[in-house]
Motif scaffolding. Structure first.
Motif, PDB file in Angstrom:
ATOM      1  N   SER A 293       3.314 -10.396  11.878  1.00  0.00           N
ATOM      2  CA  SER A 293       4.232 -10.761  10.633  1.00  0.00           C
ATOM      3  C   SER A 293       4.073 -11.105   9.556  1.00  0.00           C
ATOM      4  CB  SER A 293       4.153 -12.317  10.971  1.00  0.00           C
ATOM      5  OG  SER A 293       4.495 -12.710  12.256  1.00  0.00           O
ATOM      6  N   VAL A 294       2.697 -10.447   8.887  1.00  0.00           N
ATOM      7  CA  VAL A 294       1.753 -10.843   7.572  1.00  0.00           C
ATOM      8  C   VAL A 294       1.989  -8.619   7.284  1.00  0.00           C
ATOM      9  CG1 VAL A 294      -0.507 -10.564   6.494  1.00  0.00           C
ATOM     10  CG2 VAL A 294       0.654 -12.560   7.876  1.00  0.00           C
ATOM     11  N   LEU A 295       1.491  -7.889   8.804  1.00  0.00           N
ATOM     12  CA  LEU A 295       1.615  -6.970   8.257  1.00  0.00           C
ATOM     13  C   LEU A 295       2.640  -5.246   8.280  1.00  0.00           C
ATOM     14  CD1 LEU A 295      -2.199  -5.789   9.687  1.00  0.00           C
ATOM     15  CD2 LEU A 295      -1.657  -6.291   7.441  1.00  0.00           C
TER      16      LEU A 295
ATOM     17  N   SER B  39       9.731  -6.498   6.672  1.00  0.00           N
ATOM     18  CA  SER B  39      10.988  -6.677   7.395  1.00  0.00           C
ATOM     19  C   SER B  39      11.752  -5.160   7.655  1.00  0.00           C
ATOM     20  CB  SER B  39      12.028  -7.494   6.027  1.00  0.00           C
ATOM     21  OG  SER B  39      12.395  -7.438   5.236  1.00  0.00           O
ATOM     22  N   GLY B  40      12.301  -5.391   8.915  1.00  0.00           N
ATOM     23  CA  GLY B  40      12.647  -3.603   8.632  1.00  0.00           C
ATOM     24  C   GLY B  40      11.962  -3.091   9.877  1.00  0.00           C
ATOM     25  N   GLY B  41      10.555  -3.604   9.640  1.00  0.00           N
ATOM     26  CA  GLY B  41       9.911  -2.998  11.063  1.00  0.00           C
ATOM     27  C   GLY B  41       8.952  -1.924  10.240  1.00  0.00           C
ATOM     28  N   ALA B  42       9.254  -1.619   8.977  1.00  0.00           N
ATOM     29  CA  ALA B  42       8.169  -0.741   8.341  1.00  0.00           C
ATOM     30  C   ALA B  42       6.652  -1.581   8.038  1.00  0.00           C
ATOM     31  CB  ALA B  42       8.468  -0.452   6.705  1.00  0.00           C
ATOM     32  N   LEU B  43       5.768  -0.589   7.977  1.00  0.00           N
ATOM     33  CA  LEU B  43       4.128  -1.711   7.652  1.00  0.00           C
ATOM     34  C   LEU B  43       4.372  -1.785   6.012  1.00  0.00           C
ATOM     35  CD1 LEU B  43       1.175   0.775   9.421  1.00  0.00           C
ATOM     36  CD2 LEU B  43       2.389  -1.390   9.678  1.00  0.00           C
ATOM     37  N   ASN B  44       3.813  -3.103   6.533  1.00  0.00           N
ATOM     38  CA  ASN B  44       3.753  -3.938   5.048  1.00  0.00           C
ATOM     39  C   ASN B  44       2.332  -3.154   3.726  1.00  0.00           C
ATOM     40  OD1 ASN B  44       3.156  -4.982   2.242  1.00  0.00           O
ATOM     41  ND2 ASN B  44       3.722  -6.732   3.193  1.00  0.00           N
ATOM     42  N   LEU B  45       2.377  -2.464   3.227  1.00  0.00           N
ATOM     43  CA  LEU B  45       1.580  -1.017   2.912  1.00  0.00           C
ATOM     44  C   LEU B  45       0.503  -1.951   2.263  1.00  0.00           C
ATOM     45  CD1 LEU B  45       2.866   2.315   2.458  1.00  0.00           C
ATOM     46  CD2 LEU B  45       1.671   1.455   4.582  1.00  0.00           C
ATOM     47  N   VAL B  46       0.828  -2.846   1.371  1.00  0.00           N
ATOM     48  CA  VAL B  46      -0.344  -3.548   0.368  1.00  0.00           C
ATOM     49  C   VAL B  46      -0.804  -4.778   1.281  1.00  0.00           C
ATOM     50  CG1 VAL B  46      -0.615  -5.073  -1.592  1.00  0.00           C
ATOM     51  CG2 VAL B  46       1.160  -3.592  -1.706  1.00  0.00           C
ATOM     52  N   ALA B  47      -0.346  -5.359   2.075  1.00  0.00           N
ATOM     53  CA  ALA B  47      -1.436  -6.071   3.191  1.00  0.00           C
ATOM     54  C   ALA B  47      -2.197  -5.295   4.239  1.00  0.00           C
ATOM     55  CB  ALA B  47       0.008  -6.748   4.150  1.00  0.00           C
ATOM     56  N   VAL B  48      -1.361  -3.812   4.436  1.00  0.00           N
ATOM     57  CA  VAL B  48      -2.521  -3.471   5.283  1.00  0.00           C
ATOM     58  C   VAL B  48      -3.494  -2.876   4.405  1.00  0.00           C
ATOM     59  CG1 VAL B  48      -3.053  -1.191   6.912  1.00  0.00           C
ATOM     60  CG2 VAL B  48      -0.665  -2.929   7.020  1.00  0.00           C
ATOM     61  N   ALA B  49      -3.348  -2.385   3.289  1.00  0.00           N
ATOM     62  CA  ALA B  49      -4.889  -1.878   2.633  1.00  0.00           C
ATOM     63  C   ALA B  49      -5.349  -2.888   2.695  1.00  0.00           C
ATOM     64  CB  ALA B  49      -3.872  -1.351   1.179  1.00  0.00           C
ATOM     65  N   ILE B  50      -5.395  -4.296   2.238  1.00  0.00           N
ATOM     66  CA  ILE B  50      -5.971  -4.912   1.806  1.00  0.00           C
ATOM     67  C   ILE B  50      -6.735  -5.672   3.365  1.00  0.00           C
ATOM     68  CG2 ILE B  50      -6.360  -7.883   1.220  1.00  0.00           C
ATOM     69  CD1 ILE B  50      -3.356  -6.684  -0.979  1.00  0.00           C
ATOM     70  N   PHE B  51      -5.768  -5.893   4.494  1.00  0.00           N
ATOM     71  CA  PHE B  51      -6.685  -6.684   5.647  1.00  0.00           C
ATOM     72  C   PHE B  51      -7.683  -5.113   5.911  1.00  0.00           C
ATOM     73  CE2 PHE B  51      -6.106  -4.512  10.306  1.00  0.00           C
ATOM     74  CZ  PHE B  51      -6.821  -5.666  10.414  1.00  0.00           C
TER      75      PHE B  51
END
Length: 188
Positions: free
Chosen positions: A137-139, A142-154
């Protein structure tokens, strides 16, 4: 009756049930809360649950109690928060009292050790399940693409915690600050 249409009795029983099966503490219970409150009861949306986890994790106190208090309040106001909190806490109190009064002499026995081996393995599975549900849900945007900002912070937060041995509070505060900076400073 709570404002949301959920009765205070339903709220108490649900959190009592969650409390009885929340082995491994609040983190082990996240998967159970998600399944019961989001997927089965549909009392809370996935987005609300994620917001709740962010608040519950970043405020003082156990995540299970914070979560119960938050959800109880959102579903039933002040009485709902009190009822949900009592419901989630009562099982731990009862189990600890039972262990202290009756199981203590047997804690070193093979049967009890084997039982806890199974419980501990299941707790790891519950935590992993919760991680996968929340991470999805976080990473993933919507649409199935990676949330790159959230992934980088993670990734950065994980490295700071695991490799850098930073305190979780520092990592939470730095992550929040970086997210704010990226959004309001750089428009990302």
């Amino acid at each position: 009756m709570a404002a949301s249409g959920v009765s205070l009795t339903e709220l108490f029983v649900e959190f009592l049930k969650i409390g009885f099966f929340m082995f491994g503490g609040g983190y082990g219970g996240i998967a159970l809360m998600y399944k019961e409150l989001v997927e089965i009861k549909k009392w809370v949306s996935e987005e609300e649950f994620l917001e709740l986890l962010g608040v519950a994790e970043s405020t003082p106190g156990p995540i299970a109690i914070n979560s119960a208090t938050w959800i109880g309040y959102s579903l039933g106001g002040l009485p709902g928060s009190i009822i949900a909190t009592i419901g989630v806490v009562m099982p731990a109190y009862l189990v600890i009292m039972a262990i202290v009064t009756s199981l203590k002499p047997y804690m070193g026995s093979d049967a009890v050790k084997i039982m806890f081996r199974g419980i501990n393995a299941a707790v790891v599975a519950l935590i992993l399940y919760a991680l996968i549900k929340v991470a999805r849900s976080v990473l993933i945007a919507s649409g199935g693409a990676l949330n790159l900002v959230a992934v980088a912070i993670f990734v950065t937060a994980f490295i700071l915690l695991y490799v850098g041995d930073q305190h979780p509070i520092v990592v939470i505060l730095v992550s929040a600050a970086v997210s704010l900076l990226l959004k309001y400073g750089l428009g990302i």
